[in-house]
Design a protein around this motif. Structure first.
Motif, PDB file in Angstrom:
ATOM      1  N   UNK A 180      -4.447  -4.227   0.533  1.00 47.92           N
ATOM      2  CA  UNK A 180      -3.717  -3.704   2.172  1.00 47.92           C
ATOM      3  C   UNK A 180      -3.897  -1.368   2.212  1.00 47.92           C
ATOM      4  N   UNK A 181      -4.812  -1.324   1.560  1.00 51.27           N
ATOM      5  CA  UNK A 181      -5.279  -0.728   2.020  1.00 51.27           C
ATOM      6  C   UNK A 181      -5.913  -0.076   3.490  1.00 51.27           C
ATOM      7  N   UNK A 182      -5.833  -1.162   3.471  1.00 53.52           N
ATOM      8  CA  UNK A 182      -6.850  -1.099   4.871  1.00 53.52           C
ATOM      9  C   UNK A 182      -5.779  -1.499   5.741  1.00 53.52           C
ATOM     10  N   UNK A 183      -4.584  -1.432   5.416  1.00 49.81           N
ATOM     11  CA  UNK A 183      -3.584  -1.783   6.352  1.00 49.81           C
ATOM     12  C   UNK A 183      -3.693   0.472   7.350  1.00 49.81           C
ATOM     13  N   UNK A 232      -2.426   5.899  -3.313  1.00 47.33           N
ATOM     14  CA  UNK A 232      -1.842   5.673  -4.966  1.00 47.33           C
ATOM     15  C   UNK A 232      -1.887   4.488  -5.334  1.00 47.33           C
ATOM     16  N   UNK A 233      -0.996   3.853  -6.391  1.00 51.11           N
ATOM     17  CA  UNK A 233      -0.357   2.892  -7.255  1.00 51.11           C
ATOM     18  C   UNK A 233       0.327   3.782  -8.192  1.00 51.11           C
ATOM     19  N   UNK A 284      -6.027  -1.083   9.734  1.00 52.35           N
ATOM     20  CA  UNK A 284      -5.873  -2.220  11.078  1.00 52.35           C
ATOM     21  C   UNK A 284      -3.932  -1.688  12.140  1.00 52.35           C
ATOM     22  N   UNK A 285      -3.208  -1.088  10.928  1.00 48.06           N
ATOM     23  CA  UNK A 285      -2.059  -0.167  11.844  1.00 48.06           C
ATOM     24  C   UNK A 285      -2.533   0.695  12.538  1.00 48.06           C
ATOM     25  N   UNK A 286      -2.825   1.964  11.581  1.00 49.24           N
ATOM     26  CA  UNK A 286      -2.606   3.315  11.517  1.00 49.24           C
ATOM     27  C   UNK A 286      -3.711   4.092  12.512  1.00 49.24           C
ATOM     28  N   UNK A 344       0.990  -1.359  -0.279  1.00 47.51           N
ATOM     29  CA  UNK A 344      -0.076   0.315  -0.283  1.00 47.51           C
ATOM     30  C   UNK A 344       0.570   1.154   0.126  1.00 47.51           C
ATOM     31  N   UNK A 345       0.022   1.978  -0.798  1.00 47.61           N
ATOM     32  CA  UNK A 345       1.682   3.521  -0.897  1.00 47.61           C
ATOM     33  C   UNK A 345       0.448   4.382  -0.725  1.00 47.61           C
TER      34      UNK A 345
END
Ligand code: FES
Ligand SMILES: [Fe+2]
Length: 420
Positions: free
Chosen positions: A352-355, A336-337, A361-363, A315-316
């Motif tokens: 993975x944007x869900x991180x 973005x990608x 999930x992380x932030x 994820x970016x």
């Protein structure tokens, strides 16, 4: 501690920086409204570059985006010659906001109040009724349109990221970023494609948040997901790069490079964030592909004073920090990608944007600790934070992630800019 009363003069005297220097930050620097006003002049309109957005957000002539630098409403506009131009979004006549929408497309920049009309670089083209009617009214005969354009900002684009500054003297963008520019060049190798946005209001001072991505010490302590699922652990190969002036930082971690270390094993048994019992129903969120081939699974780059670029697995995102008074700020996430990503790669990034983001999930925990910290320090009592992990000065801690060196360097630059 015994209760004490203090006078106004004593209160003002207490606003001196602690003698320990950069290994302390006094709490009044986060909560004082006068400090906030000084920051607007000395930092946000001072000698620093500020992120406005991506060139992919304004792909065609006339495309514009409105955003902020500190409290100042600004525009970035794609002109006929392909250049992207940053300018203050305030009419040179009586100060009306020229563009109101977050994004738009225009042939010229038209102020609705009295129809002053600017070209795509902010030069005044026309002012309605400037010659008056029937010999009366109108602007002075010596009115020179060249002196009444929108306030232009120095604007530069690096790897698709658009930055602007009010300063005529600050170094060119890449020189200003110094060694940390590598973290942008390493990641942004191709034309960008926007995947989405997310803005969160954080009820803390903007500096509470600015310290957070410079603080790799907390990463797998606060964030259960990082440690438990192995995306970032202190026992992995990792490091930190600062530019020579210590304004900016870039952390990286390589997943799957754990080394057995008795200190780590002993510590993890005490960490609530490392839980070997937790399992994911759907582990696809962890399917990281090493796109660049350098083994870096997490990179968090923080540019003074208000920009973050992250790679967390695939994820970016950019994060733009916008102060909104001394007691709150907005964090604008742009996911973005790359324009040439295939469908599978885009899907991986979207999963993975869900991180990351306001509910990631992380932030999710970062904004929560910033708000909890602000609530705990905003009572007006005298006190300061303790920033001695890895040492007390600007170099101690080296490139270790178990260090608050990047935060000490932030305060060093902040004090210089603020004359504190
Ligand atoms: S304020 Fe913009 S034209 Fe008057
Ligand atoms: Fe964090």
């Amino acid at each position: 501690m015994t209760a004490q009363t203090i006078s106004i003069s004593k209160l003002n005297n207490l606003k001196t920086w602690p003698s320990e220097g950069v290994s302390r930050a006094p709490y009044w620097v986060y909560t004082d409204p006068e400090i906030y006003l000084l920051e607007q002049a000395n930092i946000f309109r001072g000698n620093a570059w500020h992120y406005l957005g991506m060139n992919a957000e304004v792909p065609e002539t006339g495309d514009y985006k409105t955003t902020y630098i500190g409290d100042t409403s600004v525009l970035m506009v794609r002109a006929e010659d392909g250049s992207i131009n940053g300018m203050v979004n305030r009419c040179a006549h009586r100060g009306n906001m020229v563009c109101r929408d977050a994004f738009g497309k225009a042939e010229s920049l038209y102020c609705v109040y009295h129809a002053w009309n600017y070209d795509l670089k902010g030069n005044l083209k026309n002012a309605a009724f400037s010659r008056g009617i029937r010999g009366e009214g109108g602007l002075p005969k010596d009115f020179d349109k060249a002196n009444h354009g929108l306030t232009k900002l120095r604007t530069e684009v690096l790897c698709g990221l658009v930055f602007a500054t009010f300063s005529q003297t600050v170094e060119p963008l890449e020189e200003w970023l110094g060694e940390v520019a590598y973290g942008i060049k390493r990641l942004l190798t191709r034309p960008l494609k926007i995947l989405g946005y997310d803005t969160q209001r954080i009820k803390s001072n903007w500096k509470n948040y600015h310290e957070n991505p410079r603080d790799s010490y907390h990463a797998n302590i606060l964030h259960t997901f990082y440690g438990t699922f192995g995306l970032s652990r202190q026992s992995q190969e990792s490091g930190m790069v600062l530019d020579k002036k210590g304004r900016h930082s870039c952390f990286y971690t390589k997943a799957g490079t754990e080394k057995n270390d008795a200190n780590y094993q002993n510590t993890t048994s005490e960490l609530r964030s490392h839980n070997d019992q937790l399992k994911l129903e759907d582990p696809s969120i962890l399917k990281w592909v090493d796109e660049i081939g350098d083994g870096v699974s997490v990179q968090i780059l923080s540019a003074y004073p208000s920009f973050v670029l992250h790679q967390i697995a695939n994820s970016l995102a950019t994060r733009q920090l916008l102060p909104k008074g001394q007691n709150q700020c907005d964090l604008v996430w742009t996911y973005f990608g790359f324009a040439d990503d295939d469908e599978q790669t885009t899907q991986r990034r979207l999963i993975q944007i869900n991180l990351a983001g306001s509910a990631g999930m992380i932030s999710v925990e970062d904004a929560a600790v910033c708000e909890m910290t602000y609530r705990a320090i905003a009572d007006g009592q005298v006190g300061n934070s303790f920033i001695e992990m890895g040492g007390v000065d600007l170099t101690s801690g080296g490139s270790s992630k178990l260090s608050e060196r990047a935060i000490r360097n932030f305060w060093h630059n902040y004090r210089q800019d603020m004359n504190l």
